[in-house]
Design a protein around this motif. Structure first.
Motif, short mmCIF file in Angstrom:
data_model
loop_
_atom_site.label_atom_id
_atom_site.label_comp_id
_atom_site.label_asym_id
_atom_site.label_seq_id
_atom_site.Cartn_x
_atom_site.Cartn_y
_atom_site.Cartn_z
N ARG A 168 0.86 -1.19 0.00
CA ARG A 168 0.00 0.00 0.00
C ARG A 168 0.89 1.23 0.00
N ASP A 169 0.74 2.05 -1.03
CA ASP A 169 1.60 3.22 -1.19
C ASP A 169 0.75 4.35 -1.76
N TYR A 170 0.51 5.35 -0.94
CA TYR A 170 -0.28 6.48 -1.43
C TYR A 170 0.19 7.76 -0.76
N ARG A 171 0.00 8.87 -1.47
CA ARG A 171 0.35 10.18 -0.96
C ARG A 171 -0.90 11.06 -1.03
N PRO A 172 -1.43 11.46 0.12
CA PRO A 172 -2.66 12.25 0.12
C PRO A 172 -2.58 13.51 -0.72
N ASP A 173 -1.38 14.08 -0.86
CA ASP A 173 -1.24 15.33 -1.60
C ASP A 173 -0.82 15.12 -3.06
N ASP A 174 -0.68 13.87 -3.49
CA ASP A 174 -0.25 13.60 -4.87
C ASP A 174 -0.85 12.27 -5.32
N PHE A 175 -2.08 12.30 -5.80
CA PHE A 175 -2.80 11.10 -6.20
C PHE A 175 -2.09 10.38 -7.33
N GLU A 176 -1.53 11.14 -8.29
CA GLU A 176 -0.93 10.54 -9.48
C GLU A 176 0.39 9.84 -9.20
N ALA A 177 0.97 10.07 -8.01
CA ALA A 177 2.29 9.48 -7.72
C ALA A 177 2.23 7.98 -7.48
N SER A 178 1.04 7.44 -7.19
CA SER A 178 0.89 6.02 -6.90
C SER A 178 0.63 5.23 -8.18
N ASP A 179 0.80 3.90 -8.09
CA ASP A 179 0.46 3.05 -9.23
C ASP A 179 -1.06 2.91 -9.33
N PRO A 180 -1.58 2.38 -10.44
CA PRO A 180 -3.03 2.35 -10.65
C PRO A 180 -3.82 1.68 -9.53
N ASN A 182 -3.08 1.35 -6.36
CA ASN A 182 -3.10 2.20 -5.17
C ASN A 182 -3.98 3.44 -5.38
N GLN A 183 -3.99 3.98 -6.58
CA GLN A 183 -4.90 5.08 -6.88
C GLN A 183 -6.36 4.61 -6.72
N ALA A 184 -6.64 3.42 -7.24
CA ALA A 184 -8.00 2.90 -7.14
C ALA A 184 -8.39 2.63 -5.69
N LEU A 185 -7.46 2.13 -4.89
CA LEU A 185 -7.74 1.92 -3.48
C LEU A 185 -8.07 3.22 -2.77
N SER A 186 -7.32 4.28 -3.06
CA SER A 186 -7.59 5.57 -2.44
C SER A 186 -8.97 6.08 -2.83
N ALA A 187 -9.31 5.97 -4.11
CA ALA A 187 -10.61 6.44 -4.57
C ALA A 187 -11.74 5.61 -3.97
#
Length: 314
Positions: A168-180, A182-187
């Motif tokens: 799990r790798d996400y940055r609250p201030d940079d959505f695009e920095a994660s892989d797809p 992880n982006q989907a998990l955040s959304a």
């Protein structure tokens, strides 16, 4: 109300919460009132909803609500919650459905005592561990079990969908920095939090008084949402990540919208909040027929309000 308008409903006339329609979601409509009914008008026509039968009105995108409609909701012991599409984001709310503070009192009491807080946290983990005995586990042991369960869920979904998973790798201030994925998990998690937040405020609980999470104004929202991630946001994220999507965040939110509807997340959240805080699913506890104001009398007692105690012979 202008003279000659419908009078507000009196408390005994309001339906108990279990007899109401609970949650109604509306989008792309004009919300107004006609006598003691809420009206919802869109291109297909107008629907009348008796206000006394309504628990919470979820106002989605494209809705316009009149002042008189809000007055009627307040008089009827209902609440309005402004949300995203199908409730996937929480924005704001009016007064809660609850006129009784019973759920809020129970939440504050349970979270303020170490023993009872641990008991509720254990119960939350037990709901996720499918029958495992958590009655003797410490918070450290519970977190370890939960971490292993979540990692297993990620691995299982990775195998099911063929989507590679590292961590799990996400940055609250940079959505695009994660892989797809992880982006989907955040959304997906954001969508889940929106629905649960709407439930928490509608039944009159405090979003900030968490049992597992702490120190954030949505701690209790995160507590409740964690009960459903393995069934909703995790599989939804991996399912979306297996496709090449131009806007994976938007696609995931739409998928979560439909999945949470199919999984009855809103209804499950109401039931689980009642069970955790009161020990049973007693929806009548937030109904209008308990519109009673008492005075704290010290210790654990309460006395009737509206009484001049100076006239009493002590």
């Amino acid at each position: 109300m202008p003279s000659g308008g419908p009078r507000p409903a009196k408390t005994p006339e309001l339906l108990r919460a279990q007899d109401r329609l609970t949650f109604i979601y509306v989008e792309h409509a004009v919300i107004h009132r006609d006598a003691n009914a809420i009206t919802c008008t869109d291109a297909r026509g107008t629907v009348h909803i008796p206000a006394a039968t309504l628990g919470a009105l979820l106002l989605g995108p494209g809705t316009t609500v009149s002042h008189q409609a809000m007055v009627l909701l307040a008089d009827s012991g209902s609440t309005a919650v402004w949300v995203g599409e199908r409730g996937v984001r929480y924005y704001a709310h009016g007064r809660p459905l609850a006129r009784s503070s019973r759920l809020l009192d129970a939440q504050a009491r349970l979270v303020s005592n170490r023993g009872s807080r641990l008991a509720v946290a254990r119960q939350m983990y037990a709901m996720r561990f499918e029958g495992e005995d958590t009655s003797r586990l410490t918070m450290q042991q519970l977190r370890g079990r939960e971490g292993a369960r979540v990692r297993a869920s990620y691995r299982a979904e990775s195998e099911r969908t063929g989507v590679p998973w590292r961590s799990r790798d996400y940055r609250p201030d940079d959505f695009e920095a994660s892989d797809p994925v992880n982006q989907a998990l955040s959304a997906a998690n954001t969508a889940l939090y929106g629905v649960v937040h709407a439930v928490v405020v509608a039944v009159g609980c405090s979003p900030g008084l968490g049992f597992v999470h702490t120190g954030h104004d949505r701690s209790f929202v995160y507590d409740i949402a964690d009960l459903y991630k393995a069934d909703t946001s995790i599989p939804a994220a991996f399912e979306m990540a297996r496709h090449e999507l131009g806007d994976i965040g938007a696609a995931t939110r739409r998928h979560m919208r439909d999945l949470m509807h199919a999984e009855h997340v809103l209804e499950r959240s109401v039931r689980d909040v009642y069970t955790l805080l009161l020990g049973e699913y007693d929806e009548g506890g937030s109904s209008g027929d308990v519109d009673v104001i008492s005075l704290w009398d010290g210790d654990d007692r309460a006395v009737a309000g509206g009484t001049n105690y100076d006239d009493l012979d002590w």
